[in-house]
Design an enzyme around this catalytic site. Structure first.
Site, PDB file in Angstrom:
ATOM      1  CG  ASP A  20      -2.050   0.972   1.118  1.00  0.00           C
ATOM      2  OD1 ASP A  20      -2.341   1.429  -0.011  1.00  0.00           O
ATOM      3  OD2 ASP A  20      -2.638   1.313   2.155  1.00  0.00           O
ATOM      4  CG  ASN A  68      -7.550  -2.708  -5.785  1.00  0.00           C
ATOM      5  OD1 ASN A  68      -6.584  -3.457  -5.628  1.00  0.00           O
ATOM      6  ND2 ASN A  68      -7.832  -1.765  -4.895  1.00  0.00           N
TER       7      ASN A  68
HETATM    8  C1  FPP Z   1      -2.061   0.048  -3.280  1.00  0.00           C
HETATM    9  O1  FPP Z   1      -1.603   1.389  -3.277  1.00  0.00           O
HETATM   10  C2  FPP Z   1      -1.496  -0.658  -4.419  1.00  0.00           C
HETATM   11  C3  FPP Z   1      -2.230  -1.227  -5.414  1.00  0.00           C
HETATM   12  C4  FPP Z   1      -3.705  -1.219  -5.441  1.00  0.00           C
HETATM   13  C5  FPP Z   1      -1.574  -1.866  -6.571  1.00  0.00           C
HETATM   14  C6  FPP Z   1      -0.309  -2.611  -6.304  1.00  0.00           C
HETATM   15  C7  FPP Z   1       0.360  -2.902  -7.586  1.00  0.00           C
HETATM   16  C8  FPP Z   1       1.694  -2.937  -7.811  1.00  0.00           C
HETATM   17  C9  FPP Z   1       2.674  -2.826  -6.710  1.00  0.00           C
HETATM   18  C10 FPP Z   1       2.260  -3.110  -9.161  1.00  0.00           C
HETATM   19  C11 FPP Z   1       1.475  -4.018 -10.059  1.00  0.00           C
HETATM   20  C12 FPP Z   1       2.160  -5.285 -10.298  1.00  0.00           C
HETATM   21  C13 FPP Z   1       1.579  -6.336 -10.923  1.00  0.00           C
HETATM   22  C14 FPP Z   1       2.347  -7.565 -11.161  1.00  0.00           C
HETATM   23  C15 FPP Z   1       0.159  -6.310 -11.377  1.00  0.00           C
HETATM   24  P1  FPP Z   1      -2.662   2.561  -3.366  1.00  0.00           P
HETATM   25  O2  FPP Z   1      -2.862   2.921  -4.785  1.00  0.00           O
HETATM   26  O3  FPP Z   1      -3.920   2.176  -2.649  1.00  0.00           O
HETATM   27  O4  FPP Z   1      -1.917   3.706  -2.607  1.00  0.00           O
HETATM   28  P2  FPP Z   1      -2.582   4.866  -1.743  1.00  0.00           P
HETATM   29  O5  FPP Z   1      -3.192   4.205  -0.526  1.00  0.00           O
HETATM   30  O6  FPP Z   1      -1.419   5.722  -1.405  1.00  0.00           O
HETATM   31  O7  FPP Z   1      -3.595   5.537  -2.608  1.00  0.00           O
END
Ligand code: FPP
Length: 235
Positions: A20, A68
């Site tokens: 996250d 998501n």
């Molecule tokens: C959460 O951060 C992260 C995600 C929903 C996506 C995670 C994906 C990757 C690390 C890369 C993708 C890799 C593959 C193999 C598909 P957030 O967006 O919720 O962060 P925030 O809480 O700061 O908004």
């Protein structure tokens, strides 16, 4: 759960990570959220190497949850683009390191070209035994349990449903339960990750945004884990 001992330290056999903080990492730099996910993918790649060198045998990463899909289409597209890029460019390197890669979740929701990439990657690396990398995509712990129940209803057992029986219908029953679950990004919740499997996992939370999560932080998490006493409900 069994543990490996490495340099006299307890090493979790299976470590899971909720990655996250990509969005906030990007926004704090005046960049679009998609670039945070790109940096997150690079952190994922480094973490695979770090986990392997520290002796972790199973590493699971929560890359896309069943919730998501509620994000704006442009962000979902960016994540799908990264998923495609990962399947196209990263599998050979994983294979050369002896990693077996698996994708866990309701995979049928993805586009046919992604599904083909997933199948290829799983088959190509299927014989590797150095480390198992489990990427959870369109994964939700509640959905996993619902799916297990539906599988049981299609093929009902002769007797009562036991924990063992229900477990055998989960997405990847052969993967040992996570010993350690790490969440980056400063939130204190599990967000539907490994609900069944994480019943007795140890938790480690850090404020660090996922793209900044490196070897030092992983070592800190393992250090914290090594100092804990797991009693599984016993006195
Ligand atoms: C959460 O951060 C992260 C995600 C929903 C996506 C995670 C994906 C990757 C690390 C890369 C993708 C890799 C593959 C193999 C598909 P957030 O967006 O919720 O962060 P925030 O809480 O700061 O908004």
């Amino acid at each position: 759960m069994a543990e490996r001992t490495n340099r006299d330290k307890k090493i979790p056999l299976h470590t899971g990570i909720i990655m996250d903080g990509n969005g906030r990492w990007a926004l704090s730099r005046g960049m679009p959220r998609a670039l945070g996910h790109k940096a997150g993918m690079e952190a994922l790649e480094k973490t695979v190497d770090n986990a392997h060198s520290l002796g972790i045998r199973y590493l699971s990463l929560y890359a896309f949850s069943t919730e998501n899909w509620k994000r704006v289409p442009v962000e979902i597209e960016a994540l799908m683009g990264l998923f495609r890029l990962y399947l196209k460019n990263k599998i050979e390197k994983l294979h050369s390191r002896g990693a077996r890669i698996r994708f866990v979740g309701k995979l049928e929701a993805f586009a046919p070209d992604i599904l083909e990439g997933v199948r290829y990657a799983e088959e190509y690396t299927g014989g590797n035994t150095e480390i198992d990398i489990i990427i959870c995509v369109n994964y939700g712990g509640r959905q996993e349990i619902v799916d297990a129940v539906n599988r049981l209803m299609v093929d009902p057992p002769g007797g009562p449903v036991t924990e063992e029986l229900l477990r055998s219908r989960l997405y990847a029953p052969d993967i040992p339960d996570p010993d350690l679950l790490i969440r980056t990004g400063g939130e204190f919740r599990m967000s539907n990750f490994w609900l069944w499997e994480g019943a007795y996992s140890e938790y480690y939370f850090t404020d660090t945004y996922w793209p900044d999560f490196g070897m030092k932080e992983l070592e800190r998490a393992l250090e914290s884990y090594a100092g804990r006493e797991r009693r599984y409900g016993a006195a």
